[in-house]
Design an enzyme around this catalytic site. Structure first.
Site, mmCIF file in Angstrom:
data_model
loop_
_atom_site.group_PDB
_atom_site.id
_atom_site.type_symbol
_atom_site.label_atom_id
_atom_site.label_comp_id
_atom_site.label_asym_id
_atom_site.label_seq_id
_atom_site.Cartn_x
_atom_site.Cartn_y
_atom_site.Cartn_z
ATOM 1 N N TYR A 306 0.820 -1.222 0.000
ATOM 2 C CA TYR A 306 0.000 0.000 0.000
ATOM 3 C C TYR A 306 0.846 1.262 0.000
ATOM 4 C CZ TYR A 306 -2.818 -3.523 2.531
ATOM 5 O OH TYR A 306 -3.438 -4.657 2.946
ATOM 6 N N CYS A 332 14.998 -10.413 -2.280
ATOM 7 C CA CYS A 332 15.348 -10.090 -3.672
ATOM 8 C C CYS A 332 14.161 -9.523 -4.420
ATOM 9 C CB CYS A 332 15.899 -11.291 -4.409
ATOM 10 S SG CYS A 332 15.962 -12.789 -3.519
#
Ligand code: PLP
Length: 402
Positions: A306, A332
């Site tokens: 968000y 990653c």
């Protein structure tokens, strides 16, 4: 410190990343809502989705809360925490037949029905069991909650609830069904809402609809206003529980109907912090540093999901010179970033930091991505820290694999 208990030794004993919660803050925030609505018939059904660790769920039960469950799993956690089925409401946009049957067999307080199809499924399952299940109709009031689009649920473009215009016919139909009894209307228009106007407008829609239904012969007993009240992640002022009550109570009072509330974030978000250590500090080119933490999207996905802001602070002040930093996680993914462009006292490898206001939608959204292990959780209560969930081991994870 958390309620006078130093965080540094807790992190040293339990390792990082580590979720730490303040029982006093949870209790204080629960009571603030309860007191704000005192004098009007209301029931608080804490939204387990925000944080359902057993110790926290039990704490809320002890405070007098009931529960809002969003899955069969959350219903069962509520029962294990000591709630009776009659204290549980069951919400959710995609309840499976098995979950519905489970809720009906248990006799939960009510099922918040999300569609005409779900109404039929609840009716069929209930008639097979010769019971009449109490339901509330979740409406979609088409109100803009003015929050992040990913946590906005009350617009007609969102997948939640039933359009208001369709509800009278649906209730007329439900009156002829032997397996269901419509006892409530429900609206939940989104989360992290800091503007009271949409919440009051949704309540007004519920009141108007309830009176229309009453005229047509469906007598509603309560209005479920959902959750959604926001908290301050950046220190700016947000509405208090008292102000929320002052915005919705005058709207609801004329109906005389009891209120159900489903707060989650409002109670637990500011009660939690995520402790983490600096793993690496590297030049980002120019004046900026990348500060790589030992926590990231696996323990706190909100910044990635968000674009949400959490304050990030050193636990011990060393008085180092300020430095512009991107605080990032170890995973990653480039979006595995906890905070961009933060000015921090120049961080050092090994230094302990706290990511604040992580009590809601932190631990519950954690994952094992990159084979990372779920952190331990610690509750600070009455001046003592205790582990309420131990750290996951690789054996715990691999135990499921054949
Ligand atoms: C139906 C329902 N009730 C209550 C909540 C709790 O919301 P919040 O944590 O914003 O109070 C949610 C969360 O999205 C929800 O979907």
């Amino acid at each position: 410190m958390c309620d006078g208990v130093a965080l540094d030794p807790i992190a040293a004993a339990e390792g990082t990343p580590l979720y730490v919660y303040s029982a006093a803050t949870i209790a204080g925030r629960y009571r603030a809502i309860d007191e704000a609505f005192a004098g009007y018939p209301h029931a608080i059904h804490y939204a387990l989705k925000a944080n359902s660790t057993l110790a926290i769920t039990r704490l809320l039960r002890g405070l007098g809360s009931s529960a809002d469950a969003n899955s069969g799993g959350e219903i069962d956690v509520a029962l294990r925490a000591g709630f009776s089925p009659a204290q549980v409401v069951f919400t959710g946009v995609g309840k499976t037949t098995d979950e519905l049957a489970h809720a009906i067999d248990l006799g939960v307080r009510m099922i918040n029905v999300e569609s005409a199809g779900e109404l039929e499924r609840v009716d069929t399952l209930s008639r097979e069991r010769r019971v009449r299940t109490k339901i509330a109709i979740r409406i979609n009031p088409d109100v803009d909650a003015k929050t992040h689009p990913h946590i906005s649920t009350g617009l007609k473009i969102n997948k939640f609830g039933i359009a208001i215009a369709a509800v009278p016919a649906l209730c007329a139909h439900a009156r002829g069904l032997a397996g269901v009894e419509v006892v409530g209307l429900h609206a939940h228009i989104g989360s992290q809402i800091t503007d009271l106007d949409p919440l009051a407008r949704a309540a007004r829609s519920l009141v108007a609809l309830a009176s229309e239904l009453a005229a047509a012969g469906t007598r509603i007993e309560h209005l479920d206003l959902g959750g959604g009240l926001g908290v301050s992640y950046d220190g700016s002022r947000v509405p208090t529980a008292q102000e929320y009550a002052a915005a919705v109570l005058p709207v609801v009072r004329e109906s005389g109907l009891a209120i159900v509330l489903e707060p989650g974030r409002q109670i637990v978000a500011p009660a939690g912090a995520l402790l983490t250590r600096v793993v690496d500090v590297k030049e980002a080119g120019g004046e900026k540093l990348f500060v790589v933490m030992d926590t990231g999207m696996t323990e706190l996905i909100r910044p990635m999901l968000y674009n949400s802001f959490h304050r990030i602070e050193p636990v011990v002040e060393r008085g180092a010179a300020p430095a512009l930093c991107d605080v990032v996680g170890p995973l990653c993914e480039s979006s595995d970033t906890l905070g961009k462009d933060r000015t921090l006292p120049r961080p050092e490898v090994g230094e302990l930091y706290a990511v604040l206001d992580t009590g809601a939608y932190g631990s519950v959204m954690a994952s094992n991505y990159n084979r990372r292990l779920l952190p331990a959780e610690v509750m600070v209560e009455d001046g003592k820290a205790r582990v309420i969930r131990r750290r996951q081991t690789l054996d715990d994870v691999l135990a499921l694999e054949l």
